[in-house]
Design an enzyme around this catalytic site. Structure first.
Site, PDB file in Angstrom:
ATOM      1  N   ARG A  27     -13.458  64.482  63.816  1.00 52.07           N
ATOM      2  CA  ARG A  27     -13.302  63.364  64.755  1.00 52.07           C
ATOM      3  C   ARG A  27     -11.814  63.345  65.150  1.00 52.07           C
ATOM      4  O   ARG A  27     -11.031  62.605  64.582  1.00 52.07           O
ATOM      5  CB  ARG A  27     -13.735  62.048  64.119  1.00 52.07           C
ATOM      6  CG  ARG A  27     -15.191  62.003  63.706  1.00 52.07           C
ATOM      7  CD  ARG A  27     -16.169  62.118  64.851  1.00 52.07           C
ATOM      8  NE  ARG A  27     -16.264  60.942  65.683  1.00 52.07           N
ATOM      9  CZ  ARG A  27     -17.076  59.923  65.421  1.00 52.07           C
ATOM     10  NH1 ARG A  27     -17.805  59.950  64.339  1.00 52.07           N
ATOM     11  NH2 ARG A  27     -17.136  58.883  66.206  1.00 52.07           N
ATOM     12  N   PRO A  28     -11.406  64.221  66.066  1.00 52.04           N
ATOM     13  CA  PRO A  28      -9.984  64.303  66.413  1.00 52.04           C
ATOM     14  C   PRO A  28      -9.477  62.986  67.010  1.00 52.04           C
ATOM     15  O   PRO A  28     -10.256  62.200  67.565  1.00 52.04           O
ATOM     16  CB  PRO A  28      -9.938  65.416  67.452  1.00 52.04           C
ATOM     17  CG  PRO A  28     -11.308  65.548  67.970  1.00 52.04           C
ATOM     18  CD  PRO A  28     -12.224  65.121  66.874  1.00 52.04           C
ATOM     19  N   ILE A  29      -8.199  62.738  66.841  1.00 48.91           N
ATOM     20  CA  ILE A  29      -7.617  61.510  67.402  1.00 48.91           C
ATOM     21  C   ILE A  29      -6.371  61.843  68.215  1.00 48.91           C
ATOM     22  O   ILE A  29      -5.472  61.013  68.383  1.00 48.91           O
ATOM     23  CB  ILE A  29      -7.255  60.498  66.275  1.00 48.91           C
ATOM     24  CG1 ILE A  29      -6.319  61.144  65.241  1.00 48.91           C
ATOM     25  CG2 ILE A  29      -8.495  59.958  65.595  1.00 48.91           C
ATOM     26  CD1 ILE A  29      -5.696  60.147  64.303  1.00 48.91           C
ATOM     27  N   ASP A  30      -6.337  63.086  68.740  1.00 49.41           N
ATOM     28  CA  ASP A  30      -5.153  63.510  69.511  1.00 49.41           C
ATOM     29  C   ASP A  30      -4.875  62.581  70.691  1.00 49.41           C
ATOM     30  O   ASP A  30      -3.731  62.253  70.990  1.00 49.41           O
ATOM     31  CB  ASP A  30      -5.333  64.959  69.993  1.00 49.41           C
ATOM     32  CG  ASP A  30      -6.666  65.155  70.707  1.00 49.41           C
ATOM     33  OD1 ASP A  30      -7.715  64.926  70.079  1.00 49.41           O
ATOM     34  OD2 ASP A  30      -6.658  65.475  71.904  1.00 49.41           O
ATOM     35  N   ARG A  69     -25.559  51.853  57.963  1.00 50.76           N
ATOM     36  CA  ARG A  69     -24.275  51.665  58.657  1.00 50.76           C
ATOM     37  C   ARG A  69     -24.498  51.111  60.067  1.00 50.76           C
ATOM     38  O   ARG A  69     -23.620  50.465  60.635  1.00 50.76           O
ATOM     39  CB  ARG A  69     -23.519  52.990  58.753  1.00 50.76           C
ATOM     40  CG  ARG A  69     -22.887  53.441  57.468  1.00 50.76           C
ATOM     41  CD  ARG A  69     -22.043  54.676  57.668  1.00 50.76           C
ATOM     42  NE  ARG A  69     -21.166  54.517  58.808  1.00 50.76           N
ATOM     43  CZ  ARG A  69     -21.002  55.461  59.756  1.00 50.76           C
ATOM     44  NH1 ARG A  69     -21.638  56.612  59.649  1.00 50.76           N
ATOM     45  NH2 ARG A  69     -20.200  55.257  60.781  1.00 50.76           N
ATOM     46  N   ILE A  90     -21.322  65.407  74.158  1.00 53.29           N
ATOM     47  CA  ILE A  90     -20.229  64.602  73.595  1.00 53.29           C
ATOM     48  C   ILE A  90     -19.755  65.115  72.234  1.00 53.29           C
ATOM     49  O   ILE A  90     -18.580  65.317  72.007  1.00 53.29           O
ATOM     50  CB  ILE A  90     -20.655  63.108  73.474  1.00 53.29           C
ATOM     51  CG1 ILE A  90     -21.179  62.585  74.818  1.00 53.29           C
ATOM     52  CG2 ILE A  90     -19.515  62.264  72.940  1.00 53.29           C
ATOM     53  CD1 ILE A  90     -20.137  62.514  75.918  1.00 53.29           C
ATOM     54  N   ARG A 114     -16.021  54.998  58.593  1.00 55.32           N
ATOM     55  CA  ARG A 114     -15.780  56.152  59.461  1.00 55.32           C
ATOM     56  C   ARG A 114     -14.763  55.834  60.538  1.00 55.32           C
ATOM     57  O   ARG A 114     -13.816  56.547  60.761  1.00 55.32           O
ATOM     58  CB  ARG A 114     -17.099  56.525  60.157  1.00 55.32           C
ATOM     59  CG  ARG A 114     -18.014  57.248  59.254  1.00 55.32           C
ATOM     60  CD  ARG A 114     -17.721  58.725  59.293  1.00 55.32           C
ATOM     61  NE  ARG A 114     -18.467  59.355  58.251  1.00 55.32           N
ATOM     62  CZ  ARG A 114     -17.981  59.499  57.022  1.00 55.32           C
ATOM     63  NH1 ARG A 114     -16.781  59.048  56.715  1.00 55.32           N
ATOM     64  NH2 ARG A 114     -18.697  60.073  56.114  1.00 55.32           N
TER      65      ARG A 114
HETATM   66  C1  EPZ Z   1     -17.540  55.882  69.642  1.00 55.20           C
HETATM   67  O1  EPZ Z   1     -16.971  56.908  68.845  1.00 55.20           O
HETATM   68  C2  EPZ Z   1     -18.701  55.338  68.830  1.00 55.20           C
HETATM   69  N1  EPZ Z   1     -18.203  54.784  67.568  1.00 55.20           N
HETATM   70  C3  EPZ Z   1     -19.707  56.456  68.563  1.00 55.20           C
HETATM   71  O2  EPZ Z   1     -20.816  55.883  67.887  1.00 55.20           O
HETATM   72  C4  EPZ Z   1     -20.197  57.011  69.894  1.00 55.20           C
HETATM   73  O3  EPZ Z   1     -21.071  58.078  69.654  1.00 55.20           O
HETATM   74  C5  EPZ Z   1     -18.989  57.502  70.703  1.00 55.20           C
HETATM   75  O4  EPZ Z   1     -18.054  56.399  70.881  1.00 55.20           O
HETATM   76  C6  EPZ Z   1     -19.378  58.001  72.086  1.00 55.20           C
HETATM   77  O5  EPZ Z   1     -20.025  56.972  72.790  1.00 55.20           O
HETATM   78  C7  EPZ Z   1     -17.659  53.541  67.592  1.00 55.20           C
HETATM   79  O6  EPZ Z   1     -17.549  52.904  68.622  1.00 55.20           O
HETATM   80  C8  EPZ Z   1     -17.214  52.992  66.264  1.00 55.20           C
HETATM   81  P1  EPZ Z   1     -15.011  59.103  71.548  1.00 55.20           P
HETATM   82  P2  EPZ Z   1     -15.523  57.529  69.249  1.00 55.20           P
HETATM   83  O7  EPZ Z   1     -13.597  58.865  71.186  1.00 55.20           O
HETATM   84  O8  EPZ Z   1     -14.643  56.445  69.752  1.00 55.20           O
HETATM   85  C9  EPZ Z   1     -13.565  63.619  71.328  1.00 55.20           C
HETATM   86  C10 EPZ Z   1     -22.468  55.728  66.237  1.00 55.20           C
HETATM   87  O9  EPZ Z   1     -23.413  56.426  65.904  1.00 55.20           O
HETATM   88  N2  EPZ Z   1     -12.232  63.054  71.090  1.00 55.20           N
HETATM   89  O10 EPZ Z   1     -15.526  58.613  72.865  1.00 55.20           O
HETATM   90  O11 EPZ Z   1     -15.046  58.343  68.127  1.00 55.20           O
HETATM   91  C11 EPZ Z   1     -14.513  63.372  70.135  1.00 55.20           C
HETATM   92  O12 EPZ Z   1     -14.364  64.396  69.178  1.00 55.20           O
HETATM   93  C12 EPZ Z   1     -21.110  56.345  66.562  1.00 55.20           C
HETATM   94  O13 EPZ Z   1     -22.496  54.484  66.362  1.00 55.20           O
HETATM   95  C13 EPZ Z   1     -11.140  63.928  71.055  1.00 55.20           C
HETATM   96  O14 EPZ Z   1     -11.277  65.134  71.187  1.00 55.20           O
HETATM   97  O15 EPZ Z   1     -15.973  58.470  70.443  1.00 55.20           O
HETATM   98  C14 EPZ Z   1     -15.882  63.402  70.765  1.00 55.20           C
HETATM   99  O16 EPZ Z   1     -16.311  64.741  70.887  1.00 55.20           O
HETATM  100  C15 EPZ Z   1     -21.183  57.847  66.412  1.00 55.20           C
HETATM  101  N3  EPZ Z   1      -9.899  63.411  70.836  1.00 55.20           N
HETATM  102  C16 EPZ Z   1     -15.631  62.827  72.163  1.00 55.20           C
HETATM  103  O17 EPZ Z   1     -14.216  62.904  72.405  1.00 55.20           O
HETATM  104  C17 EPZ Z   1      -9.672  62.065  70.670  1.00 55.20           C
HETATM  105  O18 EPZ Z   1      -8.503  61.648  70.493  1.00 55.20           O
HETATM  106  C18 EPZ Z   1     -16.059  61.371  72.275  1.00 55.20           C
HETATM  107  O19 EPZ Z   1     -15.317  60.653  71.345  1.00 55.20           O
HETATM  108  C19 EPZ Z   1     -10.804  61.201  70.702  1.00 55.20           C
HETATM  109  C20 EPZ Z   1     -12.068  61.713  70.919  1.00 55.20           C
END
Ligand code: EPZ
Length: 417
Positions: A121-124, A398, A328, A92
């Site tokens: 899971r956006p990455i903008d 996982r 979140i 993932r």
């Molecule tokens: C990390 O995900 C963790 N995964 C997640 O754990 C965890 O839930 C999350 O951080 C929040 O703590 C890993 O570390 C591998 P974010 P990540 O970027 O990095 C939005 C688990 O169960 N966002 O902080 O993807 C996003 O959609 C997993 O172990 C954007 O909009 O989390 C989300 O709503 C699940 N644009 C929010 O921010 C972006 O470019 C938080 O995402 C990046 C994120």
């Protein structure tokens, strides 16, 4: 198709160690690609995403050997900057490789899974920040093609949201960049502190990790080191929840109190007794659980979204009505329908879930819909009357080395078939 078979209503009691953190190990393994000498990770969890990361490193040309919970990486042979689709699909959070490969090779091509069980899971924020650092990034059909014609250079970056993954990717891209990078509104999760500590031990110059402003001064190369992965704070919360929901007790031998400062008080408010001493955490639930006022998931140091479904299960057995607000992820209550098949009384509307405590839960055949949701079904199962089977447990694998091994250590009647 494997499944877990649980006979519930056993008070759990015991002590156990918590394995290394998935969400620290994945960025750490990616960060090894930035180094020019041997790296040895200890306490690396045996999880499918970790194995997938090792396969990706091998594909990049690094030597990656796993012996139990020790992973030895010789990065000198790095020669590729492309991660093929079939390897990306296995994991993932493959996007965590972007910053490291780009930082080391000046090029990176990878596919990223647009979404997962939690929704898109956006990455903008990742893309915008790396473009600010001089990367040219083309995104089409789920393939990211990135290169830095003039090399990656430092930049002042303000994140609109403290994204964990974006903060990690920027830190990794900045370590070998030309000049200084400052990240404002950075994520503060302990896994980010772990990543920065590892990189600094390899010669990086990162300051402020764990705070909202992180500064990185680029260096020419990173040597290797030996580094222990931090214990998994969400696995810790899960096993504390297992003791709470069964009215039992547990001592976690290596969980870090500082990682759980927004979680432990909620267990206490539910009526559990919590002691922290000599690096151990004890939880006892001698009294019936009580409902708590609103819990809101927030970026660290707020209540962690990854512990939300564990508490949905625990609060289902608490006397009274509790409220959970998931701030979140937009799609993190998918587990609720399966929990309701076990007698939970949970109503969701958008980000809000209202949990009405019930006296008893009943065993049922249920299906995991995501990693942490699957763990909440297991918790409901060990507390429920009768037999529960949980399927689709590869999602649980996982994030948990062997949830049945650990819960059986606490006295649960749980088997994988
Ligand atoms: C990390 O995900 C963790 N995964 C997640 O754990 C965890 O839930 C999350 O951080 C929040 O703590 C890993 O570390 C591998 P974010 P990540 O970027 O990095 C939005 C688990 O169960 N966002 O902080 O993807 C996003 O959609 C997993 O172990 C954007 O909009 O989390 C989300 O709503 C699940 N644009 C929010 O921010 C972006 O470019 C938080 O995402 C990046 C994120």
């Amino acid at each position: 198709m494997q499944k877990l078979v649980i006979t519930g209503e056993k008070k759990l009691s015991g002590e156990l160690c918590v394995h290394g953190a998935k969400n620290a190990a994945l960025p750490l393994l990616a960060a090894a690609a930035l180094c020019s000498e041997r790296v040895v990770f200890k306490n690396c969890p045996g999880l499918s995403d970790v194995y997938a990361s090792c396969r990706i490193l091998t594909r990049l040309g690094l030597e990656c050997k796993r012996e139990g919970n020790v992973v030895k990486i010789d990065p000198e042979g790095i020669k590729n900057w492309e991660v093929p689709e079939e390897l990306m699909r296995e994991m993932r959070s493959s996007i965590v490789f972007l910053g490291a490969i780009l930082g080391r090779m000046g090029r990176c091509r990878l596919s990223f899974p647009g979404g997962c069980e939690l929704g898109p899971r956006p990455i903008d924020m990742h893309i915008a920040a790396l473009r600010q650092m001089g990367a040219v990034i083309n995104e089409e059909h789920g393939i990211l093609d990135c290169y830095a014609p003039k090399g990656i250079r430092g930049a002042d970056i303000v994140l609109s949201f403290p994204s964990v993954g974006a903060t990690e990717n920027i830190i990794m891209a900045a370590c070998l960049a030309k000049g200084e990078t400052v990240i404002k509104n950075a994520a503060r999760e302990p896994e980010i502190v772990d990543l920065a500590s590892f990189l600094n031990r390899c010669g990086a110059r990162i300051s402020g990790a764990g705070g909202s402003t992180v500064s990185i001064t680029g260096v020419n190369r990173l040597h290797g080191c030996e580094y222990p992965v931090m214990p998994d704070r969400i696995v810790a919360a899960t096993y504390l929840g297992a003791a709470a929901i069964t009215g039992g007790e547990v001592t976690l031998l290596n969980a870090r109190k500082s990682d759980l400062e927004s979680v432990l008080p909620v267990f206490e408010e539910m009526g559990c007794t919590v002691f922290c001493y000599d690096g151990k955490i004890y939880l006892g639930a001698k009294k019936p659980l009580r409902a708590v006022r609103t819990i809101r998931t927030m970026p660290y140091p707020g209540f962690p979204t990854d512990a939300q479904s564990v508490f949905l299960a625990c609060l289902s057995k608490a006397h009274g009505t509790s409220v959970m607000v998931e701030n979140i992820f937009e799609n993190r209550y998918r587990q609720v329908d399966e929990l309701k098949r076990m007698g939970c009384k949970i109503k969701t509307e958008g980000k809000v879930a209202v949990i009405e405590g019930v006296k008893r839960l009943y065993g049922a055949n249920v299906v995991a819909t995501d990693l942490r949701g699957g763990a909440s079904l297991v918790l409901a199962g060990i507390a429920a009357e009768g037999k529960t089977t949980v399927s689709n447990i590869k999602l649980i694998d996982r994030g948990y080395e062997s949830i049945e091994r650990d819960l059986a250590l606490m006295g649960a009647d749980i088997k994988r078939v």
